[in-house]
Design a protein around this motif. Sequence first.
Motif, PDB file in Angstrom:
ATOM      1  N   LYS A  10       0.785  -1.223   0.000  1.00  0.00           N
ATOM      2  CA  LYS A  10       0.000   0.000   0.000  1.00  0.00           C
ATOM      3  C   LYS A  10       0.830   1.293   0.000  1.00  0.00           C
ATOM      4  N   PRO A  11       1.867   1.406   0.835  1.00  0.00           N
ATOM      5  CA  PRO A  11       2.597   2.679   0.886  1.00  0.00           C
ATOM      6  C   PRO A  11       3.163   3.098  -0.472  1.00  0.00           C
ATOM      7  N   ALA A  12       3.798   2.116  -1.162  1.00  0.00           N
ATOM      8  CA  ALA A  12       4.393   2.435  -2.461  1.00  0.00           C
ATOM      9  C   ALA A  12       3.300   2.817  -3.450  1.00  0.00           C
ATOM     10  N   LEU A  13       2.209   2.053  -3.418  1.00  0.00           N
ATOM     11  CA  LEU A  13       1.120   2.295  -4.359  1.00  0.00           C
ATOM     12  C   LEU A  13       0.507   3.675  -4.130  1.00  0.00           C
ATOM     13  N   GLU A  14       0.438   4.039  -2.863  1.00  0.00           N
ATOM     14  CA  GLU A  14      -0.117   5.343  -2.495  1.00  0.00           C
ATOM     15  C   GLU A  14       0.714   6.457  -3.132  1.00  0.00           C
ATOM     16  N   ILE A  15       2.028   6.346  -2.998  1.00  0.00           N
ATOM     17  CA  ILE A  15       2.902   7.387  -3.540  1.00  0.00           C
ATOM     18  C   ILE A  15       2.845   7.384  -5.068  1.00  0.00           C
ATOM     19  N   ILE A  16       2.817   6.179  -5.659  1.00  0.00           N
ATOM     20  CA  ILE A  16       2.756   6.108  -7.125  1.00  0.00           C
ATOM     21  C   ILE A  16       1.465   6.747  -7.627  1.00  0.00           C
ATOM     22  N   ASN A  17       0.376   6.461  -6.936  1.00  0.00           N
ATOM     23  CA  ASN A  17      -0.901   7.054  -7.344  1.00  0.00           C
ATOM     24  C   ASN A  17      -0.882   8.568  -7.236  1.00  0.00           C
ATOM     25  N   SER A  18      -0.271   9.051  -6.153  1.00  0.00           N
ATOM     26  CA  SER A  18      -0.262  10.505  -6.027  1.00  0.00           C
ATOM     27  C   SER A  18       0.723  11.128  -7.014  1.00  0.00           C
ATOM     28  N   LEU A  19       1.771  10.376  -7.394  1.00  0.00           N
ATOM     29  CA  LEU A  19       2.675  10.883  -8.434  1.00  0.00           C
ATOM     30  C   LEU A  19       1.928  11.011  -9.761  1.00  0.00           C
ATOM     31  N   LYS A  20       1.008  10.043  -9.988  1.00  0.00           N
ATOM     32  CA  LYS A  20       0.251  10.073 -11.245  1.00  0.00           C
ATOM     33  C   LYS A  20      -0.660  11.300 -11.303  1.00  0.00           C
ATOM     34  N   SER A  21      -1.198  11.677 -10.132  1.00  0.00           N
ATOM     35  CA  SER A  21      -2.201  12.745 -10.159  1.00  0.00           C
ATOM     36  C   SER A  21      -1.647  14.098  -9.709  1.00  0.00           C
ATOM     37  N   THR A  22      -0.302  14.175  -9.550  1.00  0.00           N
ATOM     38  CA  THR A  22       0.257  15.451  -9.089  1.00  0.00           C
ATOM     39  C   THR A  22       0.186  16.516 -10.190  1.00  0.00           C
ATOM     40  N   ASP A  23      -0.033  17.731  -9.754  1.00  0.00           N
ATOM     41  CA  ASP A  23       0.104  18.852 -10.681  1.00  0.00           C
ATOM     42  C   ASP A  23       1.561  19.277 -10.653  1.00  0.00           C
ATOM     43  N   PHE A  24       2.276  19.012 -11.747  1.00  0.00           N
ATOM     44  CA  PHE A  24       3.716  19.219 -11.706  1.00  0.00           C
ATOM     45  C   PHE A  24       4.115  20.678 -11.868  1.00  0.00           C
ATOM     46  N   GLN A  25       3.145  21.561 -12.056  1.00  0.00           N
ATOM     47  CA  GLN A  25       3.509  22.974 -12.125  1.00  0.00           C
ATOM     48  C   GLN A  25       3.710  23.550 -10.729  1.00  0.00           C
ATOM     49  N   LYS A  26       3.206  22.843  -9.738  1.00  0.00           N
ATOM     50  CA  LYS A  26       3.402  23.279  -8.345  1.00  0.00           C
ATOM     51  C   LYS A  26       4.779  22.804  -7.863  1.00  0.00           C
ATOM     52  N   PRO A  27       5.314  23.401  -6.813  1.00  0.00           N
ATOM     53  CA  PRO A  27       6.607  22.939  -6.288  1.00  0.00           C
ATOM     54  C   PRO A  27       6.588  21.445  -5.951  1.00  0.00           C
ATOM     55  N   ALA A  28       7.773  20.862  -6.028  1.00  0.00           N
ATOM     56  CA  ALA A  28       7.866  19.403  -5.845  1.00  0.00           C
ATOM     57  C   ALA A  28       7.329  18.985  -4.478  1.00  0.00           C
ATOM     58  N   VAL A  29       6.588  17.903  -4.498  1.00  0.00           N
ATOM     59  CA  VAL A  29       5.999  17.401  -3.252  1.00  0.00           C
ATOM     60  C   VAL A  29       6.992  16.465  -2.576  1.00  0.00           C
ATOM     61  N   ARG A  30       7.057  16.544  -1.241  1.00  0.00           N
ATOM     62  CA  ARG A  30       7.982  15.692  -0.505  1.00  0.00           C
ATOM     63  C   ARG A  30       7.224  14.567   0.204  1.00  0.00           C
ATOM     64  N   TYR A  31       7.693  13.367  -0.007  1.00  0.00           N
ATOM     65  CA  TYR A  31       7.113  12.217   0.690  1.00  0.00           C
ATOM     66  C   TYR A  31       8.180  11.665   1.618  1.00  0.00           C
ATOM     67  N   LEU A  32       7.743  11.215   2.744  1.00  0.00           N
ATOM     68  CA  LEU A  32       8.697  10.618   3.678  1.00  0.00           C
ATOM     69  C   LEU A  32       8.195   9.225   4.055  1.00  0.00           C
ATOM     70  N   LEU A  33       8.961   8.195   3.681  1.00  0.00           N
ATOM     71  CA  LEU A  33       8.612   6.831   4.085  1.00  0.00           C
ATOM     72  C   LEU A  33       9.281   6.545   5.411  1.00  0.00           C
ATOM     73  N   TYR A  34       8.514   6.049   6.345  1.00  0.00           N
ATOM     74  CA  TYR A  34       9.137   5.680   7.613  1.00  0.00           C
ATOM     75  C   TYR A  34       8.499   4.397   8.131  1.00  0.00           C
ATOM     76  N   GLY A  35       9.172   3.745   9.021  1.00  0.00           N
ATOM     77  CA  GLY A  35       8.653   2.493   9.576  1.00  0.00           C
ATOM     78  C   GLY A  35       9.752   1.767  10.318  1.00  0.00           C
ATOM     79  N   GLN A  36       9.384   0.648  10.927  1.00  0.00           N
ATOM     80  CA  GLN A  36      10.350  -0.096  11.725  1.00  0.00           C
ATOM     81  C   GLN A  36      11.454  -0.685  10.846  1.00  0.00           C
ATOM     82  N   THR A  37      12.542  -1.085  11.479  1.00  0.00           N
ATOM     83  CA  THR A  37      13.600  -1.760  10.739  1.00  0.00           C
ATOM     84  C   THR A  37      13.053  -3.055  10.151  1.00  0.00           C
ATOM     85  N   GLY A  38      13.287  -3.258   8.877  1.00  0.00           N
ATOM     86  CA  GLY A  38      12.866  -4.506   8.249  1.00  0.00           C
ATOM     87  C   GLY A  38      11.413  -4.542   7.842  1.00  0.00           C
ATOM     88  N   SER A  39      10.766  -3.376   7.748  1.00  0.00           N
ATOM     89  CA  SER A  39       9.358  -3.422   7.366  1.00  0.00           C
ATOM     90  C   SER A  39       9.156  -3.227   5.868  1.00  0.00           C
TER      91      SER A  39
END
Lengths: 376, 307
Positions: free
Chosen positions: A82-111
């Motif tokens: 889900k996390p990767a898919l979420e970011i990919i989906n939002s990359l697909k629908s981003t308006d690229f004329q706006k400043p670059a959006v920052r995503y931060l992936l976080y989670g436990q070691t080995g997740s």
Amino acid sequence: MRAYRRLCNYATAAVKQETQYQIPTAARTEKKNPVDHDSHDLSKFYTIDPKTVSNIFQMGGMPKPFTEQTNMFAETALMIRKPALEIINSLKSTDFQKPAVRYLLYGQTGSGKSLSLAHILHYAYISKFILYHIPYVPIWLKYDRKEVNWSSSKNGLADIPLIAAQWLKHFLHQNGALLNELNLTTSQDYVWSQRETTPKGTTLNELVTHGINRAKYACDCMDILLNELKAHCTNNKCKMLVAIDGFNAFFNEKTDLKTEDRVKVTPQQITMVQTGLSAVLSDWNNGAIVMVTSPRAALNTKRESHLPIYLIGRQGFEHIDPFIPVMVPELSTVEFNNMLDYYEEKRWLQKSGGRKELEFLTSKLPADLMARCAPL
Amino acid sequence: MCGLWGWDSGTSSVPAGSKEETKPDKNEVKPQETQGSKRPLPNSFFQTDDYYDQFCKPSLYFPSIQKSRCRLQKLTMALFAKYLRISSTVKHGFQVFPQLTAAKYSVYPPHFAEPVYKKQELDKLYESGEIENYKLIPFKAARSNETCSIFHDPIVAKFINYMLLRGQKKLAREVLEKTFEKIKKLQLEKYNREADLEIKASIIVDPIVILKKAVANCRPLLKLTAVKRGGSFYQVPVPITDKESTFYAMRWFVQCGREKDKSISFADFMATELIKASNNDGKVVKKKLDLHKQCEANRAYAHYRWS
């Protein structure tokens, strides 16, 4: 009688093979292109063809145990999560004329943060983003015996020339073909020394090659490359994805590195780190930034929590402030079962029972699960 | 009653016969003489109350002990026994032939049986009705490394114990796990490379099966023992028991692992050696053959075994 039986049986006494159970097969999707992935493919596996793997990940980007596993299984299969898919989906629908959006992936070691990033990178590679990808920051900062010099162009900062040259090679390996296609050029003259200059209008490929050949200028080259790319992105000539794994290492208190005059350097004193930090600034558009914080990238005294604010601190938080945090959780039950099905299919796990036990022992963390299944 | 908490088994691991016998009404009809006194040993130690009353009451062996004062007395008794250095005798009761028991220092009296700790085996006993034979037998508690987990294997556990140095069991286990991982890596690479389906099906990937096969291939048929005849010792070939031959095979593996070159890790060496031995090849199989050869050479002394 017993002795006789023994004499007859034993030299050939092959151990009885346990009865063959039905080997399960993992759920996979046929869609090999990450652009097509949607919520129906969640928790299924997809394979990346070997050529793409060598194009993107040959010089780092996938965790080492996973690379070993791919060699053994003779295929690179990633689970769609889900996390990767979420970011990919939002990359697909981003308006690229706006400043670059920052995503931060976080989670436990080995997740599975790094592999989620790998999925995103695959998407970006297919949809012709230029990848400004730092495979794993602590490799730069850990382990001494690296050549560290004071920078000639920037006062008070230190260079790690060979590592920078290596990174430029990595960059060229990932993006060489795309850069040739786009034919991007430098916007101004760069004077390296009295004899060496890069005139205006040189292709970025040549700029990078110069950085690789003259390792002394590799760090500066990295910086210039980033600025050029940012400018090109803003002028709508290309798209760029900045991906940094182990981002929180930028904000560690110290590194293992020393300059030749035996001065210890902090991460903030290194030119490459400054470049990385400026890559994360969203003063450009037509692109996105994906960062990964992981407890393992932090100093070993600071690994109690996996939450970003703990790992990057107040300073780091302010640096990347408007960002979208994406948690990479442990596997869900469906994902867990599919993962074990995959391992059984690939003969990595020999016994079909005992799933509850594995669940308890690994708390459904995929990296732990793989390690735990290794001797079974 | 169960010595261990199994993952999949909610039920007890050992002698289940007690289920019917320790009914709650048993406590109500307690004999008056035991009232007020606490049992000196935990209840699970003995099979049933009946059993305890029949065989294990201290008063059977020491009639002078008054039950009502049992607890205090036991402490003083134990101290006294320790002073006299007869504590083991006191603990186990008087044995008819104390010299004949194998485990002199066991906490269990010799008539205690080995536990059945696998749920599957227990189910089998129930199905075949054999459980009736076990109902009145006292069992030892399962050891801490004996679980009914599906991943537990008694032969592997034994092998770990033979590898053990200075009680570092965790280390030994980790090394063997690494060995298994290595075996699996080697075999999986072979497995994935193979195009011929028949050969592919014949490649064993399961490291535990490989270990068992390797050990089975390395078990000797005979062994040599020194027998003194006419002032000199002769190496006499004698038959060997199953258990001992397994021990020989496993010990050879560990010995070879310790004699190996330092440049290669124990796990790597053991992995290749086990795979080789499962194909009837390698150093350990050679050791077995050497022993057989020597037995063959010494066959002339064979009669010294009985004459």
